[in-house]
Design an enzyme around this catalytic site. Structure first.
Site, short mmCIF file in Angstrom:
data_model
loop_
_atom_site.label_atom_id
_atom_site.label_comp_id
_atom_site.label_asym_id
_atom_site.label_seq_id
_atom_site.Cartn_x
_atom_site.Cartn_y
_atom_site.Cartn_z
N ASP A 59 0.80 -1.21 0.00
CA ASP A 59 0.00 0.00 0.00
C ASP A 59 0.85 1.28 0.00
OD1 ASP A 59 -2.73 1.28 0.58
OD2 ASP A 59 -1.54 2.04 2.26
N GLU A 87 0.92 -0.58 -5.08
CA GLU A 87 -0.13 0.43 -5.22
C GLU A 87 0.55 1.78 -5.21
OE1 GLU A 87 -3.40 3.23 -3.56
OE2 GLU A 87 -1.69 2.54 -2.41
C1 GLC Z 1 -3.94 3.49 0.02
C2 GLC Z 1 -5.34 2.99 0.25
C3 GLC Z 1 -6.18 4.11 0.75
C4 GLC Z 1 -5.58 4.68 1.98
C5 GLC Z 1 -4.14 5.07 1.77
C6 GLC Z 1 -3.43 5.23 3.06
O1 GLC Z 1 -3.81 4.28 -1.05
O2 GLC Z 1 -5.84 2.44 -0.92
O3 GLC Z 1 -7.48 3.70 0.97
O4 GLC Z 1 -6.27 5.80 2.37
O5 GLC Z 1 -3.40 4.09 1.11
O6 GLC Z 1 -3.19 3.98 3.64
C1 GLC Z 2 -3.55 9.31 -3.07
C2 GLC Z 2 -2.46 8.38 -2.86
C3 GLC Z 2 -2.94 6.98 -2.95
C4 GLC Z 2 -4.16 6.78 -2.10
C5 GLC Z 2 -5.19 7.80 -2.33
C6 GLC Z 2 -6.29 7.67 -1.33
O1 GLC Z 2 -3.99 9.23 -4.37
O2 GLC Z 2 -1.46 8.57 -3.81
O3 GLC Z 2 -1.92 6.12 -2.54
O4 GLC Z 2 -4.77 5.59 -2.45
O5 GLC Z 2 -4.61 9.05 -2.22
O6 GLC Z 2 -7.28 8.61 -1.57
#
Ligand code: GLC
Ligand code: GLC
Length: 647
Positions: A289, A331
């Site tokens: 993540d 991700e």
């Molecule tokens: C990732 C998750 C998102 C979360 C963020 C912080 O992007 O998909 O839902 O808010 O990380 O963990």
């Molecule tokens: C931003 C971050 C991503 C996360 C998202 C959550 O786009 O880059 O990692 O999932 O915020 O809203």
């Protein structure tokens, strides 16, 4: 030396502590396998870690501890998983196969408990699911937890879902049915209630060094000068004052999510221990993540730093030694140029992650739907280099997060659009603020300084279904169904693992109930995180219902995908720039090239086959309709939102 190590790596290798004590009780063949895998990966591990930690005086001892951890974890790996390791090494392309179908859900919202998930296997089997990403499974912070992304204990299961024993049982059940379980490994940050954070708060210097903290605002302000805000409205700034410590702690996301400090090698070891621990319970895919944020550098946006790719390469090398069945998915929701680096480029080529979210494909799908124009999409997708062997995109149209308009000014420029204006238009369109928009969505993450806005909403609501149903607009309902199936066809037909987001296959609409609960009301991403509606799911077999039309449409696309070898992710997608309203690409394959054509408008479009150059044809069979198409007068006619997979 079999590994062909660099002299520096060779020196460390020679000095590694003997593993006899750890591996002693294993069969000779098992010990040999471990050795072979370690030899194969050692240079990759070394190259990942040396630039990060080589300057520490005890670097060699640290590497020794990493290798010791691998040996320990391998020793403890259950036999069934060791067998899976061998199976996967024999078919290293298993996750690239056209039969791979991913499904993504909050465990609790899908099935109540982990045991409940096992009871829903039949539903997943109907869709041909082979990969299940369950969210919010590990024990999260109490109260607000960013939907489970503030983890309080990585090796414990959320109590309301069950126990770690239940997790192991679920993994085994899924494995028995040919489904790989994917869990999140939230490794950029942990909850402020994680034991590490508690200890840090209580003044323990060892654990304070797991985080970034500062006595005053001086350094934070220097960083903040170039840091974008991820949650400008929910959690402004990137630092949080913690009174008990009298220090400012780095919190990129919410104030209760403390960023981990990877300049500290102990943090790497902790995360490795967690990863391998979960792998030994049977988790097969790790969704790493928010990886973009794992390394900070003053004067930059502290995203996508080269060190991130080193860290990920090292982690990847570790699982290839101790749990080779495991794959890593990155991700990183970043711009196209940064995105491909998560597969590994240059000296990291193909060594960083197996899977990467194709955030650009998702964004361009929504952008093209809004404009009925594919020029920007074509421009962006054409720019992607081929994926390294043994990697694949994770393709998706919706997920549990917002849609952010990661469109660069350069790409917008190249097709005569202004970047800022276009991003703004897209937000207006999907927030329903643009006259004639079919979408019902909400603005997420408005930043008044940059005017940046992202969008929340389900696939169905953003694609027009919510509005059409509310207005009894039958034609609108038809168009919405076509848009939804266009999205499915694209993610199933692009190459890579398609990730179907729970409920979209039934057309679930925005869920406004999040506003009533204190833990969710400030975060409208809950709009598109509904509970599974099992009553509506029942209607999937009642012919003529909306649910049946969507579900059977999705099922049919899946059935065709599974029998289309051109969709194996080992082959490449080549986007053709031939039409302003159509997305056209080919996937050359020894059994015949696949030519995919999608109409992004509600008007009939005509494609002159001569535009296809070497890929022009006079007759082709459409895998999706089963019909043979002949090109009348060299023209191909495409009805509104048509999708063709021609061979
Ligand atoms: C990732 C998750 C998102 C979360 C963020 C912080 O992007 O998909 O839902 O808010 O990380 O963990
Ligand atoms: C931003 C971050 C991503 C996360 C998202 C959550 O786009 O880059 O990692 O999932 O915020 O809203």
């Amino acid at each position: 030396m079999l590994g062909g190590f660099s002299p520096a790596a060779e020196r460390v290798w020679e000095g590694l502590p003997p593993l006899g004590d750890t591996l002693g009780d294993l069969a000779a063949r098992d010990r040999q396998l471990f050795r072979l895998r370690l030899t194969r990966q050692f240079q990759n591990l070394y190259d990942g870690l040396e630039p990060l930690y080589g300057h520490h005086p005890d670097f060699e001892a640290f590497l020794g501890r990493v290798v010791g951890k691998l040996a320990e974890s391998y020793r403890d790996r259950p036999e069934a998983l060791k067998t899976l390791d061998l199976e996967r090494e024999l078919s290293p392309d298993w996750f690239q196969h056209e039969s791979m179908i991913g499904y993504v859900a909050y465990a609790e919202r899908f099935a109540g408990t982990l045991a409940g998930v096992a009871d829903r296997l039949e539903y997943l089997a109907e869709l041909g699911v082979t990969y299940l990403h369950l969210m919010s499974v590990l024990r999260a912070r109490e109260g607000e937890s960013d939907g489970g992304y503030a983890v309080a204990d990585y090796l414990a299961v959320e109590p309301e879902l069950g126990t770690t024993r239940d997790l192991e049982d679920l993994c085994a059940t899924l494995r028995g049915s040919g489904v790989s379980l994917c869990l999140d490994l939230v490794l950029n940050h942990c909850a402020d209630t994680h034991a590490w954070a508690e200890a840090a708060r209580a003044g323990d210097a060892h654990y304070q060094a797991y985080f970034y903290s500062y006595p005053d605002r001086a350094v934070p302000e220097r960083f903040e000068a170039t840091l974008p805000e991820v949650f400008p409205d929910l959690a402004p700034g990137s630092f949080t004052y913690v009174p008990a410590m009298k220090r400012w702690v780095w919190t990129t996301f919410n104030s209760y999510q403390w960023d981990l400090n990877y300049t500290n090698p102990e943090v790497f070891l902790e995360v490795l221990t967690i990863l391998l621990g979960l792998a030994n319970r049977g988790v097969e895919v790790f969704r790493l993540d928010a990886v973009a944020f794992m390394w900070k550098r003053l004067g930059t946006n502290s995203q996508n730093q080269p060190e991130v790719h080193m860290l990920l390469q090292a982690l990847r090398a570790c699982s290839r030694v101790a749990a080779p069945a495991v794959v890593h998915k990155a991700e990183a929701i970043v711009s196209p140029g940064d995105l491909v680096r998560y597969f590994g480029t240059g000296k990291h080529f193909g060594k960083v992650s197996n899977l990467v979210y194709h955030n650009s494909l998702m964004v361009q799908f929504w952008a093209a739907l809004a404009t009925r124009d594919t020029r920007l999409m074509t421009q962006v997708l054409k720019g992607f280099p081929p994926t390294p062997p043994a990697t694949a995109w994770a393709t998706y149209i919706r997920c549990h997060d917002d849609v952010g308009w990661a469109v660069t000014d350069e790409d917008a420029d190249a097709v005569g659009l202004g970047g800022a204006a276009h991003r703004s238009f897209l937000s207006d369109y999907y927030a329903g603020l643009f006259a004639g928009s079919h979408a019902v969505g909400e603005v997420f993450g408005y930043n008044p300084d940059t005017n940046d806005r992202r969008i929340s909403g389900t696939l169905a609501s953003l694609a027009g279904l919510e509005q059409a149903l509310a207005q009894d607009d039958l034609y609108g309902v038809e168009l919405s169904i076509e848009r939804i199936l266009l999205g499915y066809a694209l993610m199933l037909g692009f190459g890579g693992i398609p990730l179907l987001y729970m409920g979209d296959e039934l057309g679930l609409l925005n869920d406004y109930s999040f506003a009533e609960h204190p833990d969710t009301r400030d975060d409208n991403r809950w709009l598109h995180r509904p509970y599974m509606d099992w009553e509506r799911a029942e209607k999937r077999s009642q012919g003529g219902t909306l649910e049946a039309r969507l579900f059977s449409g999705v099922k049919q696309l899946i059935a065709v995908r599974r029998n289309t070898p051109q969709l194996h992710a080992g082959y490449q997608t080549e986007v053709l720039d031939v039409h302003p309203h159509l997305l056209v690409y080919v996937r050359p394959h020894p059994l015949g090239t696949l030519l995919a054509v999608y109409n992004f408008s509600e008007q009939t479009q005509v494609l002159a086959l001569s535009a296809l150059g070497a890929y022009a044809f006079t007759e082709a069979s459409d895998r999706l309709s089963g019909e043979t198409l002949s090109a009348r007068d060299g023209l191909l006619e495409l009805p509104p939102y048509a999708r063709l997979w021609l061979v």
